[in-house]
Design a protein around this motif. Structure first.
Motif, PDB file in Angstrom:
ATOM      1  N   GLN A 120     -44.256  77.587  94.683  1.00 30.01           N
ATOM      2  CA  GLN A 120     -45.412  76.688  94.724  1.00 30.01           C
ATOM      3  C   GLN A 120     -45.654  76.174  96.145  1.00 30.01           C
ATOM      4  OE1 GLN A 120     -45.451  73.658  91.736  1.00 30.01           O
ATOM      5  NE2 GLN A 120     -46.976  72.438  92.792  1.00 30.01           N
ATOM      6  N   GLY A 125     -44.784  77.631  98.898  1.00 28.73           N
ATOM      7  CA  GLY A 125     -44.745  78.696  99.889  1.00 28.73           C
ATOM      8  C   GLY A 125     -43.390  78.748 100.561  1.00 28.73           C
ATOM      9  N   ARG A 153     -51.761  79.747 102.027  1.00 23.63           N
ATOM     10  CA  ARG A 153     -51.556  80.301 100.691  1.00 23.63           C
ATOM     11  C   ARG A 153     -51.745  81.805 100.672  1.00 23.63           C
ATOM     12  NH1 ARG A 153     -49.233  78.587  96.085  1.00 23.63           N
ATOM     13  NH2 ARG A 153     -47.628  78.914  97.625  1.00 23.63           N
ATOM     14  N   ARG A 154     -52.780  82.269 101.377  1.00 25.71           N
ATOM     15  CA  ARG A 154     -53.026  83.714 101.393  1.00 25.71           C
ATOM     16  C   ARG A 154     -51.918  84.440 102.149  1.00 25.71           C
ATOM     17  NH1 ARG A 154     -58.448  82.894 103.632  1.00 25.71           N
ATOM     18  NH2 ARG A 154     -58.471  85.062 104.331  1.00 25.71           N
ATOM     19  N   ASP A 179     -48.841  83.358 102.179  1.00 23.34           N
ATOM     20  CA  ASP A 179     -47.740  83.329 101.214  1.00 23.34           C
ATOM     21  C   ASP A 179     -47.836  84.509 100.247  1.00 23.34           C
ATOM     22  OD1 ASP A 179     -46.592  80.987 102.168  1.00 23.34           O
ATOM     23  OD2 ASP A 179     -47.792  79.697 100.865  1.00 23.34           O
ATOM     24  N   PRO A 189     -50.440  78.880  92.221  1.00 24.86           N
ATOM     25  CA  PRO A 189     -50.942  79.332  93.525  1.00 24.86           C
ATOM     26  C   PRO A 189     -52.152  78.558  94.041  1.00 24.86           C
ATOM     27  CG  PRO A 189     -51.564  80.876  91.811  1.00 24.86           C
ATOM     28  CD  PRO A 189     -50.624  79.896  91.177  1.00 24.86           C
ATOM     29  N   THR A 190     -52.830  77.808  93.194  1.00 27.76           N
ATOM     30  CA  THR A 190     -54.052  77.162  93.683  1.00 27.76           C
ATOM     31  C   THR A 190     -53.951  75.650  93.727  1.00 27.76           C
ATOM     32  OG1 THR A 190     -55.008  77.074  91.473  1.00 27.76           O
ATOM     33  CG2 THR A 190     -55.478  79.026  92.775  1.00 27.76           C
ATOM     34  N   LEU A 242     -55.694  73.246  96.561  1.00 28.18           N
ATOM     35  CA  LEU A 242     -56.687  73.970  97.364  1.00 28.18           C
ATOM     36  C   LEU A 242     -58.101  73.492  97.039  1.00 28.18           C
ATOM     37  CD1 LEU A 242     -55.456  77.668  97.294  1.00 28.18           C
ATOM     38  CD2 LEU A 242     -54.890  75.829  98.885  1.00 28.18           C
ATOM     39  N   VAL A 281     -58.230  82.849  96.450  1.00 28.35           N
ATOM     40  CA  VAL A 281     -56.922  83.198  95.882  1.00 28.35           C
ATOM     41  C   VAL A 281     -57.113  83.965  94.577  1.00 28.35           C
ATOM     42  CG1 VAL A 281     -54.846  82.232  94.812  1.00 28.35           C
ATOM     43  CG2 VAL A 281     -55.620  81.372  97.018  1.00 28.35           C
TER      44      VAL A 281
END
Ligand SMILES: Nc1ncnc2c1ncn2[C@@H]1O[C@H](COP(=O)(O)OP(=O)(O)O)[C@@H](O)[C@H]1O
Ligand SMILES: [Mg+2]
Lengths: 254, 335
Positions: free
Chosen positions: B106, B108, B164-165, B167, B184-185, B188, B196
């Motif tokens: 979560q 990263g 995030r991207r 990661d 993942p989001t 954001l 994502v």
């Protein structure tokens, strides 16, 4: 040779990170030099009971202790940097890959060891103008002992960082470990100055043997039995600390 | 079966080889610190994830999603149960599992003082890839994830979405069969969230199986081919979002009410024959009924008689939250 390759990989990354935080390099170099210069005026008087009649002799006693304390404490405090890596998820990210767990530890500990040895060389060079004289063979052996010390204490410190349930516990635990080790090994002042009962206690401190070994090497007695005893004790403890800590790298759940 | 898309609830069970992940009774307890007691974080999870699908693990905070994912990613050892992941046995051969999966935590896992490109190369090297190949694969990943623009800046300068991207690109640098993504989001902005989602869908079309945890209902609904709803360490129900919602028969009417009016309105409406259930919702009431459009005029007249005029009236199809509510008596967003 996966272990060697992975260790080299982690080591390189850690060196890169160190270069990108130059403040540590500045601190790492100035601090020991300060220790050397600021203590100098005190040394001759304090060490007179040990037979030091000149600066050169005082440094022969003081410098090996300073180098040992540098490696012991430098190593013990290195676990704090691991806390940051743990928090950032870097260790977890590594642990999902097949990279060797022992390499995750060794790469970091060796980086720390190299940094401390570089500082040790700087201190030795700075002490030369004050009259310190060591024969190169003994000096090399002393650096081997220092390297092992740094490796052991770094591994120990990483182990503590991994085993503790939370970050706030790190400082008190490391301080509690470091203080008696430092005092009882006679790192800054020889325990020959201490009362008999304190010397008896110190003999149970493995770092005491390491420091005694260092002093024998610096005073030109590489054949003294404390030299091989110190090396052996430190080598065994290094192996124990590294393997225990590597286990934590693969098993930790926090 | 890459890109097979959504299946109905009654689609025939595929043959065994289509299951990419099978877990049986996965369990994990943590010591809770007090008097040797434990927290049962995961209490027996059975999952079947098909090859090539986006599988959602939906549940409120503390449901055990992260713990389950960390077990599947070999980070923590289960207390009990078994799992087969892309053909490798989790307990017997975790090293092989590691080779076949990617995992993105979560939070990263990038360092601040290195660039995205350097992290990608390092990641590939940790998977045992030779330096020259690692450099090339990092370059390919930067292009595929559209990261070249900031690839050589330090990660500390990235926005949340950029980080995030990176990661996710790190998680798939070795082309795993399965990618696990933990929330993942979270955190954001909507635009980065969309990016994502798009990356996850692209990975699926390339044949990867993606397991994603989330506590966002709309995310599970829009992104996932199938979801397992988890609560208190157990799977409550599993299926395609459509099938799950279909189980909740009828419509939902949302009444927007002024503060203090929800109680009297509920009293007035209780006992109306067309009303199945009534729950307090955000700023008003949620009414479950068969045919919303037909019932609204009657609802309004009952409320009028009680002297209540709703600020808004909305007719909705049931959401995954309604599924959760029906199964647990709680709302995901409130628990
Ligand atoms: N390391 C830990 N020690 C103790 N309890 C934990 C630990 N990690 C998670 N838990 C507990 O386990 C339960 C499930 O947590 P988690 O798997 O993180 O849920 P989720 O990801 O669904 O929010 C929670 O009650 C949480 O407090
Ligand atoms: Mg979580």
């Amino acid at each position: 040779m996966k272990l060697a390759r992975d260790t080299w990989l982690v080591f390189q990354r850690q060196v890169l990170l160190m270069w990108r935080t130059p403040i540590w390099i500045v601190v790492g170099i100035t601090q020991p030099v300060f220790y050397l210069l600021l203590f100098a005026p005190l040394l001759k008087k304090v060490l007179a009971p040990m037979g030091a009649t000149s600066y050169a002799e005082a440094y022969q006693i003081y410098v090996p202790g300073l180098l040992a304390v540098l490696c012991i404490f430098g190593g013990l405090y290195t676990g704090f940097s691991l806390l940051g890596e743990l928090k950032a998820g870097i260790i977890e990210r590594s642990r999902v890959t097949p990279v060797s767990r022992l390499a995750l530890l060794l790469g970091r500990a060796l980086r720390e060891m190299v940094g401390l040895l570089v500082q040790a060389v700087i201190i030795t060079l700075c002490a030369l103008p004050f009259g310190l004289r060591v024969d190169p063979g003994s000096l090399l052996l002393a650096y081997v002992l220092l390297g092992l010390l740094a490796l052991m204490t770094s591994a120990l410190s990483y182990g503590i960082a991994l085993a503790l349930p939370n970050d706030a516990a790190m400082s008190p635990v490391v301080n509690t470990v470091a203080q008696p080790i430092g005092l009882l090994s006679g790192v800054l002042l020889p325990l020959a100055l201490a009362p008999a009962w304190l010397q008896r206690v110190a003999e149970w401190n493995p770092f005491y043997w390491a420091v005694e070994g260092m002093r024998a090497l610096f005073s030109g007695h590489p054949g003294d039995s404390v030299v091989w005893q110190g090396l052996l004790i430190v080598a065994v403890l290094t192996a124990v600390a590294v393997s225990a800590s590597a286990r934590l790298f693969s098993a930790r759940i926090r | 079966m890459p890109g097979a898309g959504r299946r109905g609830a009654h689609a025939p069970t595929p043959a065994r080889e289509f299951w990419l992940i099978e877990t049986k009774g996965l369990r994990k307890s943590y010591p809770s610190g007090k008097h040797g007691r434990t927290v049962d974080a995961v209490r027996g999870i059975d999952l079947d994830v098909r090859a090539g699908e986006i599988f959602g693990f939906l549940g409120p905070n503390g449901a055990g999603k992260t713990t389950t994912l960390r077990m599947l990613a070999t980070l923590i050892r289960p207390d009990g149960g078994a799992a087969l992941i892309a053909g490798a046995d989790l307990l017997a051969d975790p090293a092989e599992v590691r080779r076949r999966i990617g995992y993105v935590a979560q939070g990263g896992g990038t360092a601040d003082a290195v660039s995205g490109r350097e992290e990608l190369v390092m990641q590939a090297r940790m998977y045992g890839i030779r330096k020259a190949d690692a450099l090339r694969q990092a370059e390919d990943a930067l292009k595929a994830f559209d990261l070249t623009e900031f690839a050589d800046r330090h990660c500390s300068t990235y926005s949340g979405g950029q980080r995030r991207r990176v990661d996710i690109a790190l998680g798939v640098i070795h082309s795993p069969k399965v990618l696990f993504l933990d929330e993942p989001t979270v955190g954001l902005d909507p635009a980065s969230r969309g990016q994502v989602w798009a990356e996850i869908q692209r990975l699926r079309t390339e044949g990867m199986t993606v397991v994603v945890t989330t506590h966002y209902l709309d995310e599970a609904d829009a992104l996932c081919d199938r979801v397992a709803i988890v609560d208190h360490g157990r799977v409550v129900v599993e299926g395609t979002p459509e099938a799950l919602k279909r189980e909740i028969s009828g419509d939902v009417v949302l009444l927007g009410l002024a503060a203090g009016e929800a109680g009297p309105a509920a009293d007035a409406l209780r006992g109306q024959p067309y009303l199945h259930r009534l729950e307090p919702g955000e700023d008003g009431l949620r009414l479950y009924l068969d045919d919303g459009a037909a019932a609204i005029p009657q609802l309004l007249s009952v409320l009028n008689a009680a002297g209540i005029v709703p600020g808004t009236v909305q007719l909705q199809r049931p959401s995954l939250d309604d599924v959760f509510l029906a199964r647990t008596g709680r709302s995901i967003e409130q628990s």
